[in-house]
Design a protein around this motif. Structure first.
Motif, mmCIF file in Angstrom:
data_model
loop_
_atom_site.group_PDB
_atom_site.id
_atom_site.type_symbol
_atom_site.label_atom_id
_atom_site.label_comp_id
_atom_site.label_asym_id
_atom_site.label_seq_id
_atom_site.Cartn_x
_atom_site.Cartn_y
_atom_site.Cartn_z
ATOM 1 N N SER A 35 -20.264 1.089 1.254
ATOM 2 C CA SER A 35 -19.066 0.647 1.972
ATOM 3 C C SER A 35 -18.562 1.719 2.938
ATOM 4 O O SER A 35 -17.616 1.479 3.675
ATOM 5 C CB SER A 35 -17.965 0.258 0.985
ATOM 6 O OG SER A 35 -17.366 1.407 0.425
ATOM 7 N N LEU A 37 -17.578 4.950 1.991
ATOM 8 C CA LEU A 37 -16.662 5.914 1.381
ATOM 9 C C LEU A 37 -17.263 7.311 1.334
ATOM 10 O O LEU A 37 -18.480 7.467 1.220
ATOM 11 C CB LEU A 37 -16.325 5.504 -0.051
ATOM 12 C CG LEU A 37 -15.495 4.246 -0.233
ATOM 13 C CD1 LEU A 37 -15.320 3.964 -1.716
ATOM 14 C CD2 LEU A 37 -14.145 4.378 0.443
ATOM 15 N N ASP A 41 -14.210 9.736 -2.892
ATOM 16 C CA ASP A 41 -13.578 8.421 -3.006
ATOM 17 C C ASP A 41 -14.495 7.449 -3.748
ATOM 18 O O ASP A 41 -14.030 6.629 -4.538
ATOM 19 C CB ASP A 41 -13.218 7.864 -1.627
ATOM 20 C CG ASP A 41 -12.068 8.620 -0.985
ATOM 21 O OD1 ASP A 41 -11.242 9.213 -1.712
ATOM 22 O OD2 ASP A 41 -11.982 8.615 0.259
ATOM 23 N N HIS A 81 -9.281 -2.033 -3.979
ATOM 24 C CA HIS A 81 -8.502 -1.362 -2.936
ATOM 25 C C HIS A 81 -9.311 -0.236 -2.293
ATOM 26 O O HIS A 81 -9.428 -0.155 -1.069
ATOM 27 C CB HIS A 81 -7.202 -0.811 -3.525
ATOM 28 C CG HIS A 81 -6.503 0.163 -2.647
ATOM 29 N ND1 HIS A 81 -5.951 -0.191 -1.435
ATOM 30 C CD2 HIS A 81 -6.281 1.494 -2.791
ATOM 31 C CE1 HIS A 81 -5.418 0.889 -0.872
ATOM 32 N NE2 HIS A 81 -5.613 1.916 -1.673
ATOM 33 N N VAL A 82 -9.878 0.618 -3.119
ATOM 34 C CA VAL A 82 -10.577 1.798 -2.598
ATOM 35 C C VAL A 82 -11.863 1.396 -1.872
ATOM 36 O O VAL A 82 -12.143 1.894 -0.783
ATOM 37 C CB VAL A 82 -10.865 2.795 -3.741
ATOM 38 C CG1 VAL A 82 -11.734 3.950 -3.252
ATOM 39 C CG2 VAL A 82 -9.559 3.335 -4.325
ATOM 40 N N TRP A 84 -13.002 -1.881 -0.917
ATOM 41 C CA TRP A 84 -13.002 -2.995 0.038
ATOM 42 C C TRP A 84 -11.693 -3.168 0.797
ATOM 43 O O TRP A 84 -11.533 -4.121 1.547
ATOM 44 C CB TRP A 84 -13.373 -4.293 -0.677
ATOM 45 C CG TRP A 84 -14.674 -4.154 -1.404
ATOM 46 C CD1 TRP A 84 -14.871 -4.173 -2.763
ATOM 47 C CD2 TRP A 84 -15.963 -3.929 -0.832
ATOM 48 N NE1 TRP A 84 -16.184 -3.975 -3.055
ATOM 49 C CE2 TRP A 84 -16.893 -3.829 -1.888
ATOM 50 C CE3 TRP A 84 -16.420 -3.797 0.476
ATOM 51 C CZ2 TRP A 84 -18.244 -3.595 -1.673
ATOM 52 C CZ3 TRP A 84 -17.783 -3.567 0.681
ATOM 53 C CH2 TRP A 84 -18.672 -3.476 -0.380
ATOM 54 N N GLY A 85 -10.725 -2.280 0.594
ATOM 55 C CA GLY A 85 -9.493 -2.347 1.366
ATOM 56 C C GLY A 85 -8.489 -3.385 0.902
ATOM 57 O O GLY A 85 -7.568 -3.737 1.641
ATOM 58 N N ALA A 86 -8.640 -3.878 -0.318
ATOM 59 C CA ALA A 86 -7.663 -4.823 -0.875
ATOM 60 C C ALA A 86 -6.321 -4.091 -1.043
ATOM 61 O O ALA A 86 -6.266 -2.858 -0.983
ATOM 62 C CB ALA A 86 -8.157 -5.361 -2.220
ATOM 63 N N PRO A 87 -5.234 -4.814 -1.262
ATOM 64 C CA PRO A 87 -3.929 -4.148 -1.438
ATOM 65 C C PRO A 87 -3.951 -3.148 -2.600
ATOM 66 O O PRO A 87 -4.601 -3.371 -3.622
ATOM 67 C CB PRO A 87 -2.980 -5.305 -1.744
ATOM 68 C CG PRO A 87 -3.627 -6.500 -1.122
ATOM 69 C CD PRO A 87 -5.111 -6.276 -1.280
ATOM 70 N N ASP A 88 -3.233 -2.059 -2.432
ATOM 71 C CA ASP A 88 -3.124 -1.031 -3.463
ATOM 72 C C ASP A 88 -2.295 -1.596 -4.618
ATOM 73 O O ASP A 88 -1.177 -2.075 -4.396
ATOM 74 C CB ASP A 88 -2.443 0.203 -2.872
ATOM 75 C CG ASP A 88 -2.480 1.410 -3.778
ATOM 76 O OD1 ASP A 88 -2.307 1.256 -5.006
ATOM 77 O OD2 ASP A 88 -2.661 2.523 -3.256
ATOM 78 N N PRO A 98 1.609 5.648 0.011
ATOM 79 C CA PRO A 98 0.153 5.440 -0.014
ATOM 80 C C PRO A 98 -0.601 6.766 -0.026
ATOM 81 O O PRO A 98 -0.130 7.773 0.509
ATOM 82 C CB PRO A 98 -0.129 4.674 1.271
ATOM 83 C CG PRO A 98 1.164 4.093 1.676
ATOM 84 C CD PRO A 98 2.223 5.036 1.178
ATOM 85 N N SER A 101 -5.742 10.942 2.390
ATOM 86 C CA SER A 101 -6.808 11.889 2.106
ATOM 87 C C SER A 101 -6.553 13.220 2.814
ATOM 88 O O SER A 101 -6.205 13.231 3.995
ATOM 89 C CB SER A 101 -8.143 11.306 2.574
ATOM 90 O OG SER A 101 -9.168 12.230 2.350
#
Length: 105
Positions: A35, A37, A41, A81-82, A84-88, A98, A101
């Protein structure tokens, strides 16, 4: 207890949970790295998904199932979230800030 025997909650299935985690770790890491990362991460994401699976496997074997299932869901949502970018999953907390990094050399 110690390490002489696996607790029942981690060995109630077809094998020990830690063996299933080890089997899944490489595939999860490949997904996370694919993905895009950074390695740190990706490692964190794998930790989250393996923790989710641990809580799901032991649900109901160390007290009521609901708290373990809620924790499993929370850690799975952090994986999503980490990677695929879904909501935290922490976003609804009061004062949530949030993750940012640190700059990497």
């Amino acid at each position: 207890a110690g390490f002489l025997a696996a607790p029942v909650r981690y060995s109630a299935g077809p094998g020990e949970v830690i063996a299933a985690q080890r089997d899944a770790a490489g595939l999860l890491l490949e997904d996370a790295l694919r993905s895009g990362l950074r390695p740190g991460d990706a490692a964190f994401a794998v930790h989250c998904e393996l923790t989710s699976r641990k809580y799901r496997a032991r649900a109901g074997l160390k007290g009521p199932a609901e708290p373990d299932l809620e924790k499993a869901d929370w850690y799975h949502r952090m994986w999503l979230h980490v990677v695929w970018g879904a909501p935290d999953p922490r976003a609804a907390r009061p004062g949530f800030v949030p993750y940012a990094s640190p700059e990497q050399p």
